[in-house]
Design a protein around this motif. Structure first.
Motif, PDB file in Angstrom:
ATOM      1  N   PRO A   1      -0.475  24.414  24.478  1.00 10.13           N
ATOM      2  CA  PRO A   1       0.932  24.810  24.423  1.00 10.13           C
ATOM      3  C   PRO A   1       1.808  23.608  24.091  1.00 10.13           C
ATOM      4  CG  PRO A   1       0.255  24.520  26.703  1.00 10.13           C
ATOM      5  CD  PRO A   1      -0.980  24.329  25.869  1.00 10.13           C
ATOM      6  N   ALA A   2       2.975  23.867  23.544  1.00 11.38           N
ATOM      7  CA  ALA A   2       3.885  22.776  23.189  1.00 11.38           C
ATOM      8  C   ALA A   2       4.296  21.977  24.414  1.00 11.38           C
ATOM      9  CB  ALA A   2       5.115  23.333  22.482  1.00 11.38           C
ATOM     10  N   THR A   3       4.313  22.611  25.575  1.00 16.44           N
ATOM     11  CA  THR A   3       4.733  21.937  26.804  1.00 16.44           C
ATOM     12  C   THR A   3       3.696  20.944  27.312  1.00 16.44           C
ATOM     13  OG1 THR A   3       3.852  23.817  28.052  1.00 16.44           O
ATOM     14  CG2 THR A   3       6.222  23.828  27.557  1.00 16.44           C
ATOM     15  N   ALA A   4       2.492  20.942  26.735  1.00 15.99           N
ATOM     16  CA  ALA A   4       1.440  20.033  27.220  1.00 15.99           C
ATOM     17  C   ALA A   4       1.685  18.592  26.790  1.00 15.99           C
ATOM     18  CB  ALA A   4       0.073  20.498  26.708  1.00 15.99           C
TER      19      ALA A   4
ATOM     20  N   LEU B   1      -2.066  24.007  16.285  1.00 16.37           N
ATOM     21  CA  LEU B   1      -0.967  23.605  17.158  1.00 16.37           C
ATOM     22  C   LEU B   1       0.173  24.614  17.050  1.00 16.37           C
ATOM     23  CD1 LEU B   1      -0.733  19.745  16.620  1.00 16.37           C
ATOM     24  CD2 LEU B   1      -1.729  20.960  18.563  1.00 16.37           C
ATOM     25  N   PRO B   2       0.948  24.768  18.107  1.00 10.82           N
ATOM     26  CA  PRO B   2       2.042  25.746  18.069  1.00 10.82           C
ATOM     27  C   PRO B   2       3.216  25.236  17.245  1.00 10.82           C
ATOM     28  CG  PRO B   2       2.068  24.575  20.158  1.00 10.82           C
ATOM     29  CD  PRO B   2       0.823  24.123  19.434  1.00 10.82           C
ATOM     30  N   PRO B   3       3.908  26.122  16.529  1.00 10.23           N
ATOM     31  CA  PRO B   3       5.070  25.693  15.750  1.00 10.23           C
ATOM     32  C   PRO B   3       6.167  25.101  16.628  1.00 10.23           C
ATOM     33  CG  PRO B   3       4.890  28.095  15.778  1.00 10.23           C
ATOM     34  CD  PRO B   3       3.627  27.554  16.354  1.00 10.23           C
ATOM     35  N   GLU B   4       6.195  25.462  17.894  1.00 14.32           N
ATOM     36  CA  GLU B   4       7.214  24.918  18.802  1.00 14.32           C
ATOM     37  C   GLU B   4       7.103  23.401  18.925  1.00 14.32           C
ATOM     38  OE1 GLU B   4       6.493  29.151  19.721  1.00 14.32           O
ATOM     39  OE2 GLU B   4       5.169  27.399  19.588  1.00 14.32           O
ATOM     40  N   LEU B   5       5.893  22.865  18.796  1.00 13.15           N
ATOM     41  CA  LEU B   5       5.727  21.417  18.877  1.00 13.15           C
ATOM     42  C   LEU B   5       6.447  20.739  17.722  1.00 13.15           C
ATOM     43  CD1 LEU B   5       4.469  18.895  20.166  1.00 13.15           C
ATOM     44  CD2 LEU B   5       2.460  19.266  18.718  1.00 13.15           C
TER      45      LEU B   5
END
Length: 299
Positions: free
Chosen positions: A197-200, A220-224
């Motif tokens: 997750p981007a929060t990692a 990887l998530p687009p949020e990153l």
């Protein structure tokens, strides 16, 4: 004319030199003195042959060719000098992997914090190894954490990192735990779904993504990419030529421009930076030329 094997490549290509050659190629590509058009695929019936070509102002030119057969398949890199003499060919798979690793090492050198000391590696295959091999040439890691789905593979990778690179390497089942507080994160998987997750990712970390990174199919998530201060690539032209949109709609900065100091780089400890590897065409040729030079010097 020489024929160079994987063993020759591994013996002659040291990580520091590979990163240096790649760094120079990135700057030349940004300035337009390395001609490196996007790769071209040609349907030949039983498979597709993919060609990348490149050449620089010195007159060194060549191409790489590989096929899309399933599983292992050899690659060919051919190098000519500035008067048209075929200097040599490199056959095998080592050069391609180490080339990708060297480009990733150049990204770590340009974008990671100077005092980066904890590295997380997500994935335990050939590309993961090449990324770590090169990253160790530009940063001194006090700890390396390896995470991948198969326990035996990640344990073997960590043991190799200890034995061959002299690293304090451990393997972890939990990838989120592996990247916790990591300064550098090297992600090299085949997953088309985000493996983290981007929060990692902690503030200040630098991330290399080597695996799938297309919209709807990325490791990887687009949020990153949305929260990263810098999203860079080695070849914006290659990223645009994939046909399918990238996993982020953000404009990709040219890594060569950052290295040259002509585009913004990291300016604070807390910034997250992201490098999206595409494989700059021509770097295979320049690294093959470097290997040929080293073998000539060795007699």
């Amino acid at each position: 004319m020489k024929v160079i094997s994987d063993a020759d490549v591994r013996a002659a290509l040291l990580p520091g030199a590979a990163v240096r050659v790649s760094r120079d190629a990135l700057v030349d590509a940004y300035h337009g003195t390395l001609k490196a058009p996007p790769r071209t695929g040609i349907d030949v019936g039983s498979t597709e042959l993919v060609f990348t070509v490149g050449g620089n102002a010195s007159g060194t030119v060549g191409f790489r060719c590989y096929g899309l057969w399933p599983g292992h398949a050899d690659q060919l890199v051919a190098v000519w000098d500035n008067v048209g003499t075929l200097r040599g060919v490199v056959v095998g798979t080592a050069l391609g992997a180490l080339r990708t690793g060297a480009l990733g090492g150049a990204a770590v050198d340009a974008l990671a914090k100077p005092d980066a000391s904890i590295c997380a590696v997500i994935g335990s295959g050939t590309q993961s190894w090449a990324q770590l091999w090169a990253a160790c040439a530009v940063r001194t890691f006090s700890e390396v954490r390896v995470s991948s789905p198969t326990p035996a593979n990640r344990a073997k990778f960590a043991a190799r990192a200890r034995d061959e690179l002299g690293l304090n390497a451990i393997d972890l089942a939990d990838s989120v735990e592996a990247v916790r507080d990591a300064d550098v994160v090297l992600v090299a998987t085949k997953s088309t779904r985000p493996v983290l997750p981007a929060t990692a990712f902690s503030p200040g970390c630098h991330v290399n993504t080597i695996g799938p990174k297309l919209r709807g199919a990325s490791e990887l998530p687009p949020e990153l990419a949305s929260v990263a201060a810098i999203v860079a690539t080695d070849s914006p032209a290659q990223a645009a030529a994939y046909g399918n949109p990238f996993f982020t709609g953000r404009k990709l900065a040219h890594l060569g421009g950052i290295i040259a100091g002509e585009l913004p780089g990291r300016i604070s400890e807390g910034q997250i930076t992201l490098f999206c590897s595409t494989g700059l065409a021509g770097t295979d040729v320049l690294l093959a030329d470097h290997v040929l030079n080293e073998l000539d010097l060795a007699g």
